[in-house]
Design an enzyme around this catalytic site. Sequence first.
Site: not given
Ligand SMILES: NC(=O)c1ccc[n+]([C@@H]2O[C@H](COP(=O)([O-])OP(=O)(O)OC[C@H]3O[C@@H](n4cnc5c(N)ncnc54)[C@H](OP(=O)(O)O)[C@@H]3O)[C@@H](O)[C@H]2O)c1
Length: 332
Positions: A17, A19, A43, A88, A126, A130
């Site tokens: 993702g 992060f 994958e 998310k 993380l 919210k």
């Molecule tokens: N982006 C923001 O604005 C923000 C703000 C505050 C906090 N956060 C937190 O930061 C963290 C990372 O956010 P991000 O923005 O990097 O999110 P992201 O870009 O949507 O990445 C999420 C990742 O989680 C993986 N994933 C989803 N479901 C999964 C599962 N069941 N098992 C294993 N992997 C899974 C996805 O890959 P696959 O789909 O391939 O599994 C993807 O690699 C999250 O916990 C989010 O709540 C984000």
Amino acid sequence: MLNKIDDKTILITGGTGSFGKEFVRTILEKYNPKKVIIYSRDELKQYEMALQFNDKRMRYFIGDVRDENRLQSALNGVDICIHAAALKQVPIAEYNPMECIKTNIYGASNIIESCLKMEVGEIIALSTDKAANPINLYGATKLCSDKLFVSANNIKGVLKSKFSVVRYGNVVGSRGSVVPFFKKLRDSKAEFIPITDERMTRFFITLNNGVEFVLKSLERMQGGEIFVPKIPSVKILDLAKAIAPEIPHKIVGIRPGEKLHEVMIPRDDARHCKEFDDFYIIEPTINFNSPIDYSYTLLNEKGKTICDDFEYNSFTNTKWLTKDEILALLEQ
Ligand SMILES: NC(=O)c1ccc[n+]([C@@H]2O[C@H](COP(=O)([O-])OP(=O)(O)OC[C@H]3O[C@@H](n4cnc5c(N)ncnc54)[C@H](OP(=O)(O)O)[C@@H]3O)[C@@H](O)[C@H]2O)c1
């Protein structure tokens, strides 16, 4: 300087993702980890990431955080686990509540159980603004996740594992966020930019600052803290004006599950919160396994108590992004 990453094996759930990729880029460039394991389901994202990060220290595991057996084998020999996997998207979580619960809550519980079984040393999950006084399912699941990680320190027994949480606000430019959405509308010369409410404010952090804060929290953590960085707020209307100054706005109304302003530390948490120079620590409400003094961090920083009626809110925040700062952020 202390360095938690060198010679360590680090597993990042959701490592493909926004992060995860920035975290991996940073640790490969700045430190010398022994091994970096990506754990996620898709994958194609892993294949593309492997092309981008052509490094002998990288490993890619297909796996779901809902699958405890798979997690356990992936965590074998891991020193540090960063838990970033989550569902998310607020409206999607409202429409598919059990799926969000399975990933964000059962997934969190599986990480904890597996990290304890595999004796992982440091675990950071993380979280998001919210999760503070949540009004949507996504936030509620992340609050449950936060509670699970904080309380995991009370069930670890003699193990040395430490569990902490990092909570921050909107990440500029992350997948599915408002910045790429507004940019897309600008580039496609849309008729208008939809604004839910012209009063709406949000906390903003760059991906890079988010990653640096997680790395710093790894150095600081004693286990049980929710680390909250001091970050600026922005008015969504100002963001739209900065990204697409020529395009008019249309007020479309607040969406289900959305707040006008976000809260990072609710007023009721202020009494067990410590303020440091550029961050806060929310202490666990129950701290009976090994009473810890959270007015200090492991980097020997000293925090102070804050007044009972303090609330860290994106509207009452004292730090605001100016138009020039917004433009500079967008450049990054
Ligand atoms: N982006 C923001 O604005 C923000 C703000 C505050 C906090 N956060 C937190 O930061 C963290 C990372 O956010 P991000 O923005 O990097 O999110 P992201 O870009 O949507 O990445 C999420 C990742 O989680 C993986 N994933 C989803 N479901 C999964 C599962 N069941 N098992 C294993 N992997 C899974 C996805 O890959 P696959 O789909 O391939 O599994 C993807 O690699 C999250 O916990 C989010 O709540 C984000």
